[in-house]
Scaffold this active site. Structure first.
Site, PDB file in Angstrom:
ATOM      1  N   LYS A  68       0.859  -1.184   0.000  1.00  0.00           N
ATOM      2  CA  LYS A  68       0.000   0.000   0.000  1.00  0.00           C
ATOM      3  C   LYS A  68       0.895   1.234   0.000  1.00  0.00           C
ATOM      4  CE  LYS A  68      -1.535   2.912   2.721  1.00  0.00           C
ATOM      5  NZ  LYS A  68      -1.625   4.141   1.870  1.00  0.00           N
ATOM      6  N   SER A 119       1.783   5.339  -0.470  1.00  0.00           N
ATOM      7  CA  SER A 119       1.086   6.569  -0.109  1.00  0.00           C
ATOM      8  C   SER A 119       0.211   7.044  -1.261  1.00  0.00           C
ATOM      9  CB  SER A 119       2.098   7.665   0.242  1.00  0.00           C
ATOM     10  OG  SER A 119       1.466   8.927   0.315  1.00  0.00           O
ATOM     11  N   GLU A 120      -0.957   7.583  -0.933  1.00  0.00           N
ATOM     12  CA  GLU A 120      -1.858   8.128  -1.952  1.00  0.00           C
ATOM     13  C   GLU A 120      -1.239   9.347  -2.645  1.00  0.00           C
ATOM     14  OE1 GLU A 120      -2.972   7.349   1.296  1.00  0.00           O
ATOM     15  OE2 GLU A 120      -3.389   5.419   0.354  1.00  0.00           O
ATOM     16  N   SER A 136       4.564   7.696  10.280  1.00  0.00           N
ATOM     17  CA  SER A 136       4.491   8.411  11.547  1.00  0.00           C
ATOM     18  C   SER A 136       4.352   7.467  12.726  1.00  0.00           C
ATOM     19  CB  SER A 136       3.303   9.389  11.529  1.00  0.00           C
ATOM     20  OG  SER A 136       2.085   8.672  11.626  1.00  0.00           O
ATOM     21  N   ALA A 142       2.385   7.903  15.234  1.00  0.00           N
ATOM     22  CA  ALA A 142       0.963   7.774  15.586  1.00  0.00           C
ATOM     23  C   ALA A 142       0.308   6.643  14.802  1.00  0.00           C
ATOM     24  CB  ALA A 142       0.241   9.096  15.330  1.00  0.00           C
ATOM     25  N   VAL A 143       0.554   6.583  13.495  1.00  0.00           N
ATOM     26  CA  VAL A 143      -0.023   5.518  12.671  1.00  0.00           C
ATOM     27  C   VAL A 143       0.619   4.180  13.025  1.00  0.00           C
ATOM     28  CG1 VAL A 143      -0.301   4.649  10.311  1.00  0.00           C
ATOM     29  CG2 VAL A 143      -0.640   7.083  10.799  1.00  0.00           C
ATOM     30  N   GLY A 144       1.914   4.188  13.291  1.00  0.00           N
ATOM     31  CA  GLY A 144       2.600   2.961  13.672  1.00  0.00           C
ATOM     32  C   GLY A 144       2.008   2.332  14.917  1.00  0.00           C
ATOM     33  N   GLU A 202       9.166   1.391  11.195  1.00  0.00           N
ATOM     34  CA  GLU A 202      10.203   2.411  11.109  1.00  0.00           C
ATOM     35  C   GLU A 202       9.472   3.743  11.187  1.00  0.00           C
ATOM     36  OE1 GLU A 202      12.069   5.380   9.643  1.00  0.00           O
ATOM     37  OE2 GLU A 202      12.185   4.252   7.770  1.00  0.00           O
ATOM     38  N   GLU A 219       9.268  16.391  15.295  1.00  0.00           N
ATOM     39  CA  GLU A 219       9.898  16.362  13.983  1.00  0.00           C
ATOM     40  C   GLU A 219       9.254  17.398  13.071  1.00  0.00           C
ATOM     41  OE1 GLU A 219      11.450  12.551  11.377  1.00  0.00           O
ATOM     42  OE2 GLU A 219       9.429  12.495  12.194  1.00  0.00           O
ATOM     43  N   SER A 273      22.756   6.310   5.324  1.00  0.00           N
ATOM     44  CA  SER A 273      21.921   5.189   4.884  1.00  0.00           C
ATOM     45  C   SER A 273      22.606   4.424   3.759  1.00  0.00           C
ATOM     46  CB  SER A 273      20.564   5.695   4.402  1.00  0.00           C
ATOM     47  OG  SER A 273      19.866   6.340   5.441  1.00  0.00           O
TER      48      SER A 273
END
Length: 493
Positions: free
Chosen positions: A187, A189-190, A241, A243-245, A262, A393, A453
């Site tokens: 899925k 991101s939109e 984010s 919050a969603v995690g 992550e 952040e 990274s």
């Protein structure tokens, strides 16, 4: 070249897909609903994509579940060959994929092409690691037994990816999943689904069987709920984010899924008095302003020791002032637009809070004359640790400078957060680099380097920045179950 011209070129190359992928077939939303994908630099509509939901996601899960049996039973060498072909196709289409990223995400084209190389690197790495999933033989406690450990794929994986690295965050998840023998429902991101769809198209061209890679997008909550509710989905991997995690982690509990998260960061960048000023300025610039400050490992707080504070502030501000802002397709541009208006408003609210509490504007702190979601690269001095910009952040091109006196104080300020993803140190003292690296409560530490990274090293955070690691050989473990086999009755008769 305008949006329509780029879109036309990408369409003719077969990489501009505007449908979801379920079971190897390109599909519209069942109810016909669509969402627009915009170019953040101009506001123009690139194309529309399906606004999918629960039904489409359930079909994608069924497709992945059906493909799992055959894909997981292929030899590691066979899966490796498919991944290698996918890598080759990603690299051969590096320019077009870079253009697509710039078109829908906004980052400068050079940076976007760099993301393609970085993202493809995960597929190359896991094509190699597919052949290195080793088990164990354990010395038995009884002479008539043999003890084995097998590593087997976890099953169907729901992969939820963010908009800031639309290719690299996908390949960092899908590469190890496929290498282990898992199948995936992605899925994206939109805001940036087109890169994921192009990558999926190339996976089909690489010979990865139908149903192994599926892509659905649209109604995020409906798609997420379907992935969480399904007992056929055995793992959720998410970048986004905190919050969603947390919601995904709670939702995964009902079916006890494996979870890799992550999440957000609040990266400290510590510049000590003994740092090489040029190295520190260059490294901090890279750590802060990559992708217009829209990465989870961007330096969110720049802690500068008092002996070098004024020199660093002036040199850093001069370097920031020289950064060219503009459309990512323009030559020499180092800074593109923010992803949308909400991102700009967040930046403005953080800056307003800091100024109201005593921070001083060294540079920027206003919308760019280009309009849209362009924002001037900003440097703030005299920032305190209780300001919003030091606590959360900002995800934008704002560099807040905080002053500190001692090494212990720097470590205390750096660790005073619930986040723990990336951190940076600039010092020429070897002993200090070891001491501070060990003391920082972060999953990643860069010493005298702002871009850390790489596909060959483990990426992930501690505390509320997430669970698990992506990239490197350690990233394979997230998609494997460990099975213990006890073989009895091994006596000679």
């Amino acid at each position: 070249m305008d949006v329509k011209s780029f879109a036309s070129r990408l369409s003719s190359s077969g990489l501009l897909r505007s449908q979801g992928l379920i079971g190897g077939k390109w599909s519209d939303a069942y109810d016909g609903k669509t969402i627009q994908v915009h170019n953040p630099a101009t506001g123009e509509v690139i194309t529309t994509v399906p606004c999918m939901g629960q039904k489409e996601t359930n079909d994608a899960i069924s497709s992945a579940y059906g493909a799992f049996n055959s894909w997981s039973k292929l030899t590691a060498a066979e899966r490796s060959k498919c991944l290698r072909k996918w890598y080759d196709l990603l690299i051969s289409h590096k320019e077009e994929l870079g253009q697509l990223i710039t078109l829908e995400q906004g980052k400068p084209l050079k940076e976007a092409i760099g993301e393609v190389s970085y993202g493809a690197g995960f597929i190359e790495l896991y094509a190699e690691e597919a052949k290195r999933v080793y088990g164990d033989i354990i010395p038995p406690t009884l002479s008539d037994r043999r003890l084995f450990v097998l590593k087997q794929p976890v099953g169907v994986v729901g992969a939820v990816t963010p908009w800031n690295f639309p290719l690299a965050m996908l390949t960092r998840k899908v590469g190890p999943a496929l290498a282990c023998g898992c199948t995936v429902v992605i899925k994206p991101s939109e805001l940036t689904p087109l890169t994921a769809l192009a990558a999926a198209e190339l996976s089909l061209q690489a010979g990865i069987p139908p149903g192994v890679v599926n892509v659905v997008m649209g109604n995020a909550s409906a798609i997420g709920d379907a992935l969480l509710a399904s007992s056929q989905v055995r793992k959720i991997t998410f970048t986004g984010s905190t919050a969603v995690g947390k919601k995904l982690m709670a939702g995964a509990a009902a079916t006890v899924k494996k979870v890799s998260l992550e999440l957000g960061g609040n990266a400290p960048c510590i510049v000590f008095d003994d740092a090489d000023l040029d190295v520190a300025v260059k490294g901090t610039l890279a750590a802060k302003f990559r992708n217009t400050g829209q990465t989870c490992v961007c330096a969110n707080r720049i802690l500068v020791q008092e002996g070098i504070y004024d020199k660093f502030r002036d040199a850093f501000a001069k370097a920031v002032q020289n950064m060219q802002v503009g459309n990512g397709f323009s030559e020499g541009v180092a800074q593109g637009p923010l992803i949308n208006e909400a991102a700009v408003q967040k930046v403005e609210s953080f800056i307003q809070d800091a100024i109201s509490k005593g921070a001083k504007v060294v540079l920027g702190a206003k919308r760019h004359s280009l309009g849209m979601t362009f924002y001037e690269p900003t440097v703030l001095s005299d920032v305190k640790n209780d300001m919003l910009i030091a606590r959360e952040e900002v995800f934008g091109p704002v560099a807040p400078l905080l002053r500190f006196k001692t090494e212990d104080e720097a470590i205390r300020i750096a660790n005073d957060t619930t986040a723990g993803l990336a951190s940076y140190i600039f010092t020429n003292n070897v002993q200090r680099s070891w001491r501070v690296s060990e003391a920082l409560e972060y999953g990643l530490v860069g010493v005298n380097e702002g871009i850390i990274s790489t596909e060959v090293a483990p990426f992930g955070g501690v505390k509320q920045s997430g669970l698990g690691r992506e990239g490197s050989k350690y990233g394979m473990d997230e998609y494997l179950e460990v099975k213990y086999v006890c073989l009895g009755n091994m006596s000679s008769n």
